[in-house]
Design a protein around this motif. Structure first.
Motif, short mmCIF file in Angstrom:
data_model
loop_
_atom_site.label_atom_id
_atom_site.label_comp_id
_atom_site.label_asym_id
_atom_site.label_seq_id
_atom_site.Cartn_x
_atom_site.Cartn_y
_atom_site.Cartn_z
N VAL A 160 0.83 -1.20 0.00
CA VAL A 160 0.00 0.00 0.00
C VAL A 160 0.86 1.25 0.00
N VAL A 161 1.90 1.28 0.82
CA VAL A 161 2.77 2.45 0.89
C VAL A 161 3.40 2.74 -0.48
N SER A 162 3.75 1.70 -1.23
CA SER A 162 4.35 1.91 -2.54
C SER A 162 3.38 2.54 -3.53
N TRP A 163 2.08 2.38 -3.29
CA TRP A 163 1.06 2.96 -4.16
C TRP A 163 0.58 4.32 -3.69
N LEU A 164 0.88 4.71 -2.48
CA LEU A 164 0.32 5.94 -1.93
C LEU A 164 0.62 7.19 -2.77
N PRO A 165 1.82 7.35 -3.34
CA PRO A 165 2.04 8.53 -4.18
C PRO A 165 1.13 8.56 -5.40
N VAL A 166 0.70 7.38 -5.87
CA VAL A 166 -0.23 7.32 -7.00
C VAL A 166 -1.65 7.62 -6.53
N LEU A 167 -2.02 7.09 -5.37
CA LEU A 167 -3.37 7.24 -4.86
C LEU A 167 -3.63 8.60 -4.23
N LEU A 168 -2.59 9.21 -3.67
CA LEU A 168 -2.74 10.49 -2.96
C LEU A 168 -1.70 11.49 -3.49
N PRO A 169 -1.73 11.81 -4.77
CA PRO A 169 -0.67 12.67 -5.33
C PRO A 169 -0.66 14.07 -4.74
N ALA A 170 -1.83 14.64 -4.46
CA ALA A 170 -1.86 16.00 -3.93
C ALA A 170 -1.35 16.03 -2.50
N GLU A 171 -1.81 15.09 -1.68
CA GLU A 171 -1.44 15.07 -0.28
C GLU A 171 0.05 14.80 -0.09
N LEU A 172 0.64 14.02 -1.01
CA LEU A 172 2.05 13.64 -0.86
C LEU A 172 2.96 14.40 -1.80
N ALA A 173 2.48 15.49 -2.37
CA ALA A 173 3.34 16.31 -3.21
C ALA A 173 4.51 16.84 -2.40
N GLY A 174 5.71 16.60 -2.89
CA GLY A 174 6.90 17.05 -2.19
C GLY A 174 7.32 16.17 -1.03
N ILE A 175 6.63 15.03 -0.84
CA ILE A 175 6.97 14.11 0.25
C ILE A 175 7.37 12.77 -0.37
N ARG A 176 8.51 12.24 0.03
CA ARG A 176 8.96 10.94 -0.44
C ARG A 176 8.96 9.96 0.72
N LEU A 177 8.24 8.85 0.55
CA LEU A 177 8.14 7.83 1.59
C LEU A 177 9.18 6.75 1.34
N VAL A 178 9.90 6.40 2.37
CA VAL A 178 10.91 5.35 2.29
C VAL A 178 10.67 4.36 3.41
N THR A 179 10.44 3.10 3.07
CA THR A 179 10.18 2.09 4.09
C THR A 179 11.49 1.50 4.60
N GLU A 180 11.55 1.35 5.90
CA GLU A 180 12.67 0.70 6.57
C GLU A 180 12.08 -0.31 7.54
N ALA A 181 12.18 -1.58 7.18
CA ALA A 181 11.47 -2.62 7.91
C ALA A 181 11.86 -2.67 9.38
N ASP A 182 13.07 -2.32 9.71
CA ASP A 182 13.53 -2.44 11.09
C ASP A 182 13.42 -1.14 11.87
N GLU A 183 12.81 -0.14 11.28
CA GLU A 183 12.70 1.17 11.93
C GLU A 183 11.26 1.42 12.37
N PRO A 184 10.97 1.38 13.67
CA PRO A 184 9.59 1.53 14.13
C PRO A 184 9.09 2.96 14.15
N LEU A 185 9.97 3.93 14.04
CA LEU A 185 9.56 5.33 14.14
C LEU A 185 9.34 5.92 12.76
N VAL A 186 8.48 6.90 12.69
CA VAL A 186 8.33 7.70 11.48
C VAL A 186 9.14 8.97 11.69
N SER A 187 10.15 9.19 10.89
CA SER A 187 11.00 10.35 11.03
C SER A 187 10.95 11.15 9.74
N GLU A 188 11.46 12.37 9.78
CA GLU A 188 11.42 13.21 8.59
C GLU A 188 12.63 14.13 8.56
#
Length: 231
Positions: A160-188
């Motif tokens: 789902v996360v890999s599709w989010l930029p396609v499904l929510l292009p306006a909301e995620l404009a300028g935001i790049r999501l990177v998954t890290e399986a071993d990282e429990p926190l959301v950082s920016e």
């Protein structure tokens, strides 16, 4: 580590369809086994909306997606079933057994429509995005209905996360999501061109959907992400 903003083509369709079938079966099992014991018109589960609202939304969305797929593949679209065209606001007040029957029948309609697609690459958007959109709905709204984010398969959340930029292009404009399986926190962090948000896929999905209880944030978080009630 996987960059969640790439790879939304046909190569991903098979795992998305497999995850969607698994999640659809899980939802139908849950409504039959658990929700009969829950007051679906009682305590709101998200914002001012009850479990009855959520189930009605999932039912109507499944019907709409089924019709869109039938039309996109040249199959006959049946006339609307007047007995099942409940809006979210009014449909939520129906008895639990009627709510459950509605979401079951609509989910089965969508399942049949999905199975009748022979070549996903021949479809244009948004029809080709329907499986990913439905999988997103099921993961997010099952959390609204009480399933913990920890119970979500990491691989399904990553899809789902890999599709989010396609499904929510306006909301995620300028935001790049990177998954890290071993990282429990959301950082920016912000570089020259974008804001980069890193974390495990379940926390990323919870953060993007505004389900704050499912994502531990560091800092204030990137701007522009608010709670999305309906997916």
């Amino acid at each position: 580590m996987t960059d969640a903003s790439d790879g939304s083509g046909d190569a991903q369709m098979a795992p998305v369809l497999e995850a969607l079938e698994r999640e659809t079966t899980s939802l139908l099992d849950a409504v039959l086994d658990e929700f009969l014991e829950i007051d679906l018109q009682g305590q709101p589960v998200i914002a001012d909306f009850t479990g009855g609202h959520v189930l009605t939304h999932l039912a109507r969305e499944a019907d709409l997606m089924a019709d869109d797929l039938l039309a996109a593949t040249g199959r006959e679209v049946p006339p609307p079933d007047a007995d099942r065209q409940w809006s979210v606001d009014y449909g939520a007040d129906r008895p639990g057994a009627v709510l459950i029957d509605d979401v079951t029948r609509s989910s089965e309609r969508l399942r049949d429509a999905l199975q009748g697609v022979d070549d996903w690459s021949s479809l244009s958007t948004p029809a080709r995005d329907i499986p990913a959109r439905r999988l997103t709905q099921l993961l997010v709204h099952r959390a609204d209905l009480g399933r913990s984010w920890e119970a979500v398969r990491e691989g399904d959340a990553a899809l789902v996360v890999s599709w989010l930029p396609v499904l929510l292009p306006a909301e995620l404009a300028g935001i790049r999501l990177v998954t890290e399986a071993d990282e429990p926190l959301v950082s920016e962090r912000t570089d020259e061109s974008s804001t980069v948000v890193r974390g495990d896929s379940r926390s990323l999905l919870a953060w993007v959907s505004g389900r704050r209880s499912g994502a531990v944030e560091t800092g204030s978080g990137p701007p522009g992400i608010t709670q999305h009630i309906w997916f």
